[in-house]
Design a protein around this motif. Structure first.
Motif, PDB file in Angstrom:
ATOM      1  N   ALA A 126      -4.407   7.031  -8.077  1.00  0.00           N
ATOM      2  CA  ALA A 126      -3.557   7.079  -6.887  1.00  0.00           C
ATOM      3  C   ALA A 126      -2.967   5.706  -6.591  1.00  0.00           C
ATOM      4  O   ALA A 126      -1.803   5.612  -6.210  1.00  0.00           O
ATOM      5  CB  ALA A 126      -4.354   7.580  -5.693  1.00  0.00           C
ATOM      6  N   ARG A 127      -3.770   4.641  -6.767  1.00  0.00           N
ATOM      7  CA  ARG A 127      -3.262   3.281  -6.511  1.00  0.00           C
ATOM      8  C   ARG A 127      -2.135   2.935  -7.478  1.00  0.00           C
ATOM      9  O   ARG A 127      -1.172   2.278  -7.101  1.00  0.00           O
ATOM     10  CB  ARG A 127      -4.374   2.255  -6.614  1.00  0.00           C
ATOM     11  CG  ARG A 127      -5.273   2.217  -5.412  1.00  0.00           C
ATOM     12  CD  ARG A 127      -5.956   0.856  -5.328  1.00  0.00           C
ATOM     13  NE  ARG A 127      -6.989   0.856  -4.318  1.00  0.00           N
ATOM     14  CZ  ARG A 127      -6.777   0.504  -3.065  1.00  0.00           C
ATOM     15  NH1 ARG A 127      -5.579   0.143  -2.681  1.00  0.00           N
ATOM     16  NH2 ARG A 127      -7.759   0.524  -2.194  1.00  0.00           N
ATOM     17  N   SER A 128      -2.279   3.386  -8.721  1.00  0.00           N
ATOM     18  CA  SER A 128      -1.248   3.112  -9.722  1.00  0.00           C
ATOM     19  C   SER A 128       0.067   3.782  -9.337  1.00  0.00           C
ATOM     20  O   SER A 128       1.137   3.194  -9.479  1.00  0.00           O
ATOM     21  CB  SER A 128      -1.724   3.609 -11.079  1.00  0.00           C
ATOM     22  OG  SER A 128      -0.722   3.438 -12.037  1.00  0.00           O
ATOM     23  N   LEU A 129      -0.020   5.003  -8.828  1.00  0.00           N
ATOM     24  CA  LEU A 129       1.174   5.714  -8.388  1.00  0.00           C
ATOM     25  C   LEU A 129       1.820   4.996  -7.213  1.00  0.00           C
ATOM     26  O   LEU A 129       3.044   4.813  -7.174  1.00  0.00           O
ATOM     27  CB  LEU A 129       0.821   7.154  -7.996  1.00  0.00           C
ATOM     28  CG  LEU A 129       1.961   7.974  -7.390  1.00  0.00           C
ATOM     29  CD1 LEU A 129       3.107   8.127  -8.378  1.00  0.00           C
ATOM     30  CD2 LEU A 129       1.455   9.320  -6.931  1.00  0.00           C
ATOM     31  N   MET A 130       1.009   4.553  -6.244  1.00  0.00           N
ATOM     32  CA  MET A 130       1.545   3.844  -5.074  1.00  0.00           C
ATOM     33  C   MET A 130       2.205   2.535  -5.489  1.00  0.00           C
ATOM     34  O   MET A 130       3.282   2.191  -5.008  1.00  0.00           O
ATOM     35  CB  MET A 130       0.444   3.567  -4.047  1.00  0.00           C
ATOM     36  CG  MET A 130      -0.100   4.796  -3.381  1.00  0.00           C
ATOM     37  SD  MET A 130       1.215   5.700  -2.545  1.00  0.00           S
ATOM     38  CE  MET A 130       0.295   7.056  -1.896  1.00  0.00           C
ATOM     39  N   ALA A 131       1.567   1.803  -6.407  1.00  0.00           N
ATOM     40  CA  ALA A 131       2.134   0.542  -6.879  1.00  0.00           C
ATOM     41  C   ALA A 131       3.460   0.792  -7.606  1.00  0.00           C
ATOM     42  O   ALA A 131       4.416   0.027  -7.451  1.00  0.00           O
ATOM     43  CB  ALA A 131       1.150  -0.180  -7.778  1.00  0.00           C
ATOM     44  N   SER A 132       3.521   1.873  -8.370  1.00  0.00           N
ATOM     45  CA  SER A 132       4.742   2.223  -9.079  1.00  0.00           C
ATOM     46  C   SER A 132       5.869   2.574  -8.100  1.00  0.00           C
ATOM     47  O   SER A 132       7.013   2.128  -8.258  1.00  0.00           O
ATOM     48  CB  SER A 132       4.477   3.392 -10.022  1.00  0.00           C
ATOM     49  OG  SER A 132       5.662   3.812 -10.636  1.00  0.00           O
ATOM     50  N   LEU A 133       5.554   3.364  -7.096  1.00  0.00           N
ATOM     51  CA  LEU A 133       6.553   3.720  -6.079  1.00  0.00           C
ATOM     52  C   LEU A 133       7.038   2.483  -5.344  1.00  0.00           C
ATOM     53  O   LEU A 133       8.233   2.321  -5.092  1.00  0.00           O
ATOM     54  CB  LEU A 133       5.964   4.719  -5.083  1.00  0.00           C
ATOM     55  CG  LEU A 133       5.742   6.133  -5.580  1.00  0.00           C
ATOM     56  CD1 LEU A 133       4.965   6.947  -4.543  1.00  0.00           C
ATOM     57  CD2 LEU A 133       7.071   6.807  -5.881  1.00  0.00           C
ATOM     58  N   GLN A 134       6.103   1.599  -5.007  1.00  0.00           N
ATOM     59  CA  GLN A 134       6.469   0.390  -4.279  1.00  0.00           C
ATOM     60  C   GLN A 134       7.347  -0.525  -5.129  1.00  0.00           C
ATOM     61  O   GLN A 134       8.291  -1.131  -4.618  1.00  0.00           O
ATOM     62  CB  GLN A 134       5.223  -0.343  -3.805  1.00  0.00           C
ATOM     63  CG  GLN A 134       4.520   0.402  -2.681  1.00  0.00           C
ATOM     64  CD  GLN A 134       3.342  -0.363  -2.149  1.00  0.00           C
ATOM     65  OE1 GLN A 134       3.407  -1.571  -1.959  1.00  0.00           O
ATOM     66  NE2 GLN A 134       2.246   0.339  -1.881  1.00  0.00           N
TER      67      GLN A 134
END
Length: 120
Positions: free
Chosen positions: A1-9
């Motif tokens: 989930a953190r990887s997805l958030m970092a990617s979106l950001q």
């Protein structure tokens, strides 16, 4: 989930601060949106916490533009403070954004507002 958030950001960084082909930085599309849309974009960021240093730096660049509506600036600062208060954003990164914005504030504009409020 953190990887997805970092990617979106990472994809949102140019929305706040664009990098020109020459390598210079410029205001991203966020700066040209109507104030209500700016506030909605800022509200979305709450759900992407914790915000990455790159996104916070891009936000700081947009938040220090003299043309930014004060209500958008206020919304952004409230959101970052709320994230820190709820321990969703590391305090050091939240303070860094707040200090950066304060250090680059349009002091002349603030002084004019104070004079208007005082009736001058």
């Amino acid at each position: 989930a953190r990887s997805l958030m970092a990617s979106l950001q990472a994809r949102l960084v140019p929305f706040f601060r664009a990098t020109l082909p020459s390598g210079e930085s410029a205001a991203g599309p966020f700066a040209h949106l109507p104030p209500a849309t700016q506030r909605q974009a800022l509200a979305l960021l709450y759900f992407l916490a914790p915000l990455t240093p790159a996104l916070l730096a891009a936000m700081a660049a947009s938040l220090t533009l003299p043309s930014l509506p004060k209500d958008s600036l206020s919304r952004a600062l409230e959101m970052v403070a709320l994230l820190a208060d709820r321990r969703l954003q590391p305090l050091d990164s939240a303070l860094s954004l707040l200090v950066t914005v304060a250090a680059n504030a349009d002091c002349e504009g603030l002084q004019e507002d104070e004079e208007e409020e005082a009736g001058g």
